[in-house]
Design an enzyme around this catalytic site. Sequence first.
Site, PDB file in Angstrom:
ATOM      1  CG  HIS A   1      37.898  31.976  35.761  1.00  0.00           C
ATOM      2  ND1 HIS A   1      38.820  32.190  36.754  1.00  0.00           N
ATOM      3  CD2 HIS A   1      37.329  33.185  35.526  1.00  0.00           C
ATOM      4  CE1 HIS A   1      38.823  33.451  37.114  1.00  0.00           C
ATOM      5  NE2 HIS A   1      37.915  34.091  36.392  1.00  0.00           N
TER       6      HIS A   1
ATOM      7  CE  LYS B   1      40.050  43.892  37.250  1.00  0.00           C
ATOM      8  NZ  LYS B   1      39.408  42.668  36.728  1.00  0.00           N
TER       9      LYS B   1
ATOM     10  NE  ARG C   1      31.846  37.002  38.707  1.00  0.00           N
ATOM     11  CZ  ARG C   1      32.995  37.634  38.821  1.00  0.00           C
ATOM     12  NH1 ARG C   1      33.924  37.134  39.584  1.00  0.00           N
ATOM     13  NH2 ARG C   1      33.214  38.764  38.205  1.00  0.00           N
TER      14      ARG C   1
ATOM     15  CB  SER D   1      40.200  35.796  41.226  1.00  0.00           C
ATOM     16  OG  SER D   1      40.017  35.085  40.038  1.00  0.00           O
TER      17      SER D   1
HETATM   18  P1  ADP Z   1      37.143  39.260  38.086  1.00  0.00           P
HETATM   19  O1  ADP Z   1      36.206  40.195  37.341  1.00  0.00           O
HETATM   20  O2  ADP Z   1      36.559  38.695  39.358  1.00  0.00           O
HETATM   21  O3  ADP Z   1      38.567  39.743  38.215  1.00  0.00           O
HETATM   22  P2  ADP Z   1      37.941  37.768  35.831  1.00  0.00           P
HETATM   23  O4  ADP Z   1      38.314  39.043  35.172  1.00  0.00           O
HETATM   24  O5  ADP Z   1      39.021  36.797  36.025  1.00  0.00           O
HETATM   25  O6  ADP Z   1      37.219  37.977  37.184  1.00  0.00           O
HETATM   26  O7  ADP Z   1      36.736  37.067  35.055  1.00  0.00           O
HETATM   27  C1  ADP Z   1      36.747  36.834  33.691  1.00  0.00           C
HETATM   28  C2  ADP Z   1      35.351  36.479  33.265  1.00  0.00           C
HETATM   29  O8  ADP Z   1      34.910  35.342  33.980  1.00  0.00           O
HETATM   30  C3  ADP Z   1      34.297  37.552  33.507  1.00  0.00           C
HETATM   31  O9  ADP Z   1      33.366  37.519  32.441  1.00  0.00           O
HETATM   32  C4  ADP Z   1      33.642  37.105  34.790  1.00  0.00           C
HETATM   33  O10 ADP Z   1      32.309  37.571  34.896  1.00  0.00           O
HETATM   34  C5  ADP Z   1      33.671  35.596  34.595  1.00  0.00           C
HETATM   35  N1  ADP Z   1      33.598  34.869  35.851  1.00  0.00           N
HETATM   36  C6  ADP Z   1      34.446  34.954  36.906  1.00  0.00           C
HETATM   37  N2  ADP Z   1      34.059  34.146  37.894  1.00  0.00           N
HETATM   38  C7  ADP Z   1      32.927  33.508  37.465  1.00  0.00           C
HETATM   39  C8  ADP Z   1      32.026  32.543  38.047  1.00  0.00           C
HETATM   40  N3  ADP Z   1      32.196  32.072  39.269  1.00  0.00           N
HETATM   41  N4  ADP Z   1      30.970  32.125  37.289  1.00  0.00           N
HETATM   42  C9  ADP Z   1      30.780  32.624  36.055  1.00  0.00           C
HETATM   43  N5  ADP Z   1      31.581  33.539  35.460  1.00  0.00           N
HETATM   44  C10 ADP Z   1      32.640  33.983  36.155  1.00  0.00           C
END
Ligand code: ADP
Length: 159
Positions: free
Chosen positions: A18, A42, A91, A129
């Site tokens: 992030h 979630k 990702r 996460s």
């Molecule tokens: P998750 O979908 O794993 O619960 P989040 O909702 O916190 O993750 O993610 C928010 C945004 O950050 C999404 O667009 C997700 O694709 C992106 N993201 C999360 N981890 C990464 C990473 N390691 N590299 C690039 N983008 C990421």
Amino acid sequence: MSRTGIYPGSFDPIHKGHIDIINRATKLVDKLYIAVADSPHKSPLFDLDERKEMIENEFSSNDKIEVIAFDNLLIDLANSLDAKILIRGLRVVSDFEYEFQMLGMNRQLDNNIETVFLMADAQRQSISSNFVKEIARLGGNISNFTNKFVEQKLKDKFK
Ligand code: ADP
């Protein structure tokens, strides 16, 4: 013209993937809202205030960034903030299908908001996460995946 972006997610908790995306996004916009989704479906480990606090701690010195919580439609939130750029991170290939669908739906809701996809550095692309939480729960070393503040918060949760 001032450009406002919005980066939504669960951030449960924020990690180096992030952080990488946020640092890249701030090069593209004048103001970036990091929008923390309530996401009760979630069953997040951290409540909204905790998730916000961990992001604010990382970016306290960056006045381009503001952390907010939301539980409404993302497009409505973006419009209320006058944010025309939606930031998403990619990702793995499997992210693409979901993001592709979300972009299509959002575009039908409001065609004036553009989604920009960013990729983190190679060694940060695989961080999620869920894995960070799982490794922390099992007592593993998560220092490569998140910052010291979050590391401590996770230790406190699982002690
Ligand atoms: P998750 O979908 O794993 O619960 P989040 O909702 O916190 O993750 O993610 C928010 C945004 O950050 C999404 O667009 C997700 O694709 C992106 N993201 C999360 N981890 C990464 C990473 N390691 N590299 C690039 N983008 C990421």
